[in-house]
Design a protein around this motif. Sequence first.
Motif, PDB file in Angstrom:
ATOM      1  N   GLY A   1       0.815  -1.213   0.000  1.00 15.41           N
ATOM      2  CA  GLY A   1       0.000   0.000   0.000  1.00 15.41           C
ATOM      3  C   GLY A   1       0.848   1.262   0.000  1.00 15.41           C
ATOM      4  N   LEU A   2       1.922   1.255   0.731  1.00 14.31           N
ATOM      5  CA  LEU A   2       2.834   2.398   0.760  1.00 14.31           C
ATOM      6  C   LEU A   2       3.638   2.482  -0.526  1.00 14.31           C
ATOM      7  N   LEU A   3       4.027   1.337  -1.066  1.00 18.28           N
ATOM      8  CA  LEU A   3       4.847   1.336  -2.274  1.00 18.28           C
ATOM      9  C   LEU A   3       4.100   1.867  -3.492  1.00 18.28           C
ATOM     10  N   LEU A   4       2.763   1.854  -3.460  1.00 17.09           N
ATOM     11  CA  LEU A   4       2.009   2.437  -4.570  1.00 17.09           C
ATOM     12  C   LEU A   4       2.330   3.914  -4.750  1.00 17.09           C
ATOM     13  N   PHE A   5       2.653   4.598  -3.652  1.00 19.11           N
ATOM     14  CA  PHE A   5       2.989   6.021  -3.728  1.00 19.11           C
ATOM     15  C   PHE A   5       4.472   6.246  -4.006  1.00 19.11           C
ATOM     16  N   VAL A   6       5.295   5.268  -3.700  1.00 15.11           N
ATOM     17  CA  VAL A   6       6.738   5.394  -3.933  1.00 15.11           C
ATOM     18  C   VAL A   6       7.061   5.094  -5.388  1.00 15.11           C
ATOM     19  N   TYR A   7       6.492   3.995  -5.891  1.00 17.12           N
ATOM     20  CA  TYR A   7       6.746   3.571  -7.268  1.00 17.12           C
ATOM     21  C   TYR A   7       5.584   4.019  -8.136  1.00 17.12           C
ATOM     22  N   ASP A   8       5.653   5.241  -8.646  1.00 18.15           N
ATOM     23  CA  ASP A   8       4.522   5.804  -9.374  1.00 18.15           C
ATOM     24  C   ASP A   8       4.788   6.019 -10.864  1.00 18.15           C
ATOM     25  N   LYS A   9       5.862   5.440 -11.397  1.00 13.78           N
ATOM     26  CA  LYS A   9       6.156   5.567 -12.829  1.00 13.78           C
ATOM     27  C   LYS A   9       5.465   4.444 -13.599  1.00 13.78           C
ATOM     28  N   PRO A  10       5.199   4.626 -14.905  1.00 11.54           N
ATOM     29  CA  PRO A  10       4.519   3.557 -15.668  1.00 11.54           C
ATOM     30  C   PRO A  10       5.376   2.297 -15.834  1.00 11.54           C
ATOM     31  N   LEU A  11       6.689   2.434 -15.975  1.00 14.38           N
ATOM     32  CA  LEU A  11       7.598   1.295 -16.054  1.00 14.38           C
ATOM     33  C   LEU A  11       8.510   1.310 -14.830  1.00 14.38           C
ATOM     34  N   LEU A  12       8.596   0.169 -14.176  1.00 13.94           N
ATOM     35  CA  LEU A  12       9.415   0.062 -12.973  1.00 13.94           C
ATOM     36  C   LEU A  12      10.483  -0.997 -13.175  1.00 13.94           C
ATOM     37  N   ALA A  13      11.619  -0.769 -12.547  1.00 16.00           N
ATOM     38  CA  ALA A  13      12.705  -1.740 -12.623  1.00 16.00           C
ATOM     39  C   ALA A  13      12.418  -2.884 -11.660  1.00 16.00           C
ATOM     40  N   LEU A  14      12.293  -4.081 -12.207  1.00 18.20           N
ATOM     41  CA  LEU A  14      12.058  -5.256 -11.374  1.00 18.20           C
ATOM     42  C   LEU A  14      13.375  -5.715 -10.750  1.00 18.20           C
ATOM     43  N   LEU A  15      14.410  -5.749 -11.545  1.00 24.81           N
ATOM     44  CA  LEU A  15      15.749  -6.111 -11.072  1.00 24.81           C
ATOM     45  C   LEU A  15      16.724  -5.037 -11.515  1.00 24.81           C
ATOM     46  N   HIS A  16      17.729  -4.838 -10.682  1.00 25.30           N
ATOM     47  CA  HIS A  16      18.667  -3.738 -10.916  1.00 25.30           C
ATOM     48  C   HIS A  16      20.033  -4.160 -10.379  1.00 25.30           C
ATOM     49  N   PRO A  17      21.121  -3.695 -10.999  1.00 31.78           N
ATOM     50  CA  PRO A  17      22.434  -4.021 -10.424  1.00 31.78           C
ATOM     51  C   PRO A  17      22.544  -3.483  -9.000  1.00 31.78           C
ATOM     52  N   PRO A  18      23.184  -4.123  -8.088  1.00 33.36           N
ATOM     53  CA  PRO A  18      24.077  -5.270  -8.193  1.00 33.36           C
ATOM     54  C   PRO A  18      23.384  -6.617  -8.079  1.00 33.36           C
ATOM     55  N   ALA A  19      22.058  -6.657  -7.894  1.00 36.42           N
ATOM     56  CA  ALA A  19      21.370  -7.937  -7.765  1.00 36.42           C
ATOM     57  C   ALA A  19      21.241  -8.651  -9.109  1.00 36.42           C
ATOM     58  N   TRP A  20      21.232  -7.910 -10.194  1.00 36.92           N
ATOM     59  CA  TRP A  20      21.082  -8.465 -11.539  1.00 36.92           C
ATOM     60  C   TRP A  20      22.000  -7.698 -12.469  1.00 36.92           C
ATOM     61  N   PRO A  21      22.585  -8.332 -13.481  1.00 33.80           N
ATOM     62  CA  PRO A  21      23.560  -7.619 -14.329  1.00 33.80           C
ATOM     63  C   PRO A  21      22.989  -6.408 -15.063  1.00 33.80           C
ATOM     64  N   GLN A  22      21.764  -6.515 -15.580  1.00 39.26           N
ATOM     65  CA  GLN A  22      21.160  -5.407 -16.315  1.00 39.26           C
ATOM     66  C   GLN A  22      19.798  -5.085 -15.710  1.00 39.26           C
ATOM     67  N   THR A  23      19.366  -3.866 -15.911  1.00 40.64           N
ATOM     68  CA  THR A  23      18.060  -3.448 -15.391  1.00 40.64           C
ATOM     69  C   THR A  23      16.948  -4.104 -16.198  1.00 40.64           C
ATOM     70  N   VAL A  24      16.015  -4.730 -15.496  1.00 39.36           N
ATOM     71  CA  VAL A  24      14.848  -5.357 -16.119  1.00 39.36           C
ATOM     72  C   VAL A  24      13.637  -4.510 -15.733  1.00 39.36           C
ATOM     73  N   ARG A  25      12.993  -3.888 -16.743  1.00 40.91           N
ATOM     74  CA  ARG A  25      11.846  -3.025 -16.494  1.00 40.91           C
ATOM     75  C   ARG A  25      10.546  -3.742 -16.876  1.00 40.91           C
ATOM     76  N   VAL A  26       9.521  -3.543 -16.037  1.00 38.54           N
ATOM     77  CA  VAL A  26       8.200  -4.143 -16.273  1.00 38.54           C
ATOM     78  C   VAL A  26       7.140  -3.074 -16.022  1.00 38.54           C
ATOM     79  N   PRO A  27       5.929  -3.271 -16.562  1.00 37.49           N
ATOM     80  CA  PRO A  27       4.847  -2.324 -16.264  1.00 37.49           C
ATOM     81  C   PRO A  27       4.536  -2.318 -14.765  1.00 37.49           C
TER      82      PRO A  27
END
Length: 149
Positions: free
Chosen positions: A70-96
């Motif tokens: 419920g709180l993250l709905l206000f934090v992540y308010d862009k149409p495309l969000l990064a699901l994985l991001h370095p250093p956890a994943w080599p490249q940024t993976v964006r999803v709706p």
Amino acid sequence: VLALVASPLLLHAAIPREATHPPGEGRQLMSHQPTVVFGLRTWRSWLPSTWTRFAAAFADMAILEMFCPGLLLFVYDKPLLALLHPPAWPQTVRVPKDLFFVLYNLCTAIGSVTGRCAAYRMQRLVHPAWFVGLMALGASLIICSSPGH
């Protein structure tokens, strides 16, 4: 609304008015003392064994509130969000955004069900602080991978 009326009535009917304790064990017979008063007067016997559980519950709720969907709905308010991001994943993976929250809630539900099933099948009691450590590990993974940004 019915539950709000029924709950106090159920508690009133289910909680005993007086505490009776057998003589011995360092306690005296207190047959005419309300349970709450008896509990408050004997705080030295129960507080040392419960304060660590209070601290674990406090940390649990703080982590839960910081990472609740419920709180993250206000934090992540862009149409495309990064699901994985370095250093956890080599490249940024964006999803709706909608898919991001479906996956986030799915992982939360799987973790909740798995944790409850494991807890119900355990033969011995485990202090809640161990589970707060697991929650802190998950929170640190979320912070390190910066999902959504």
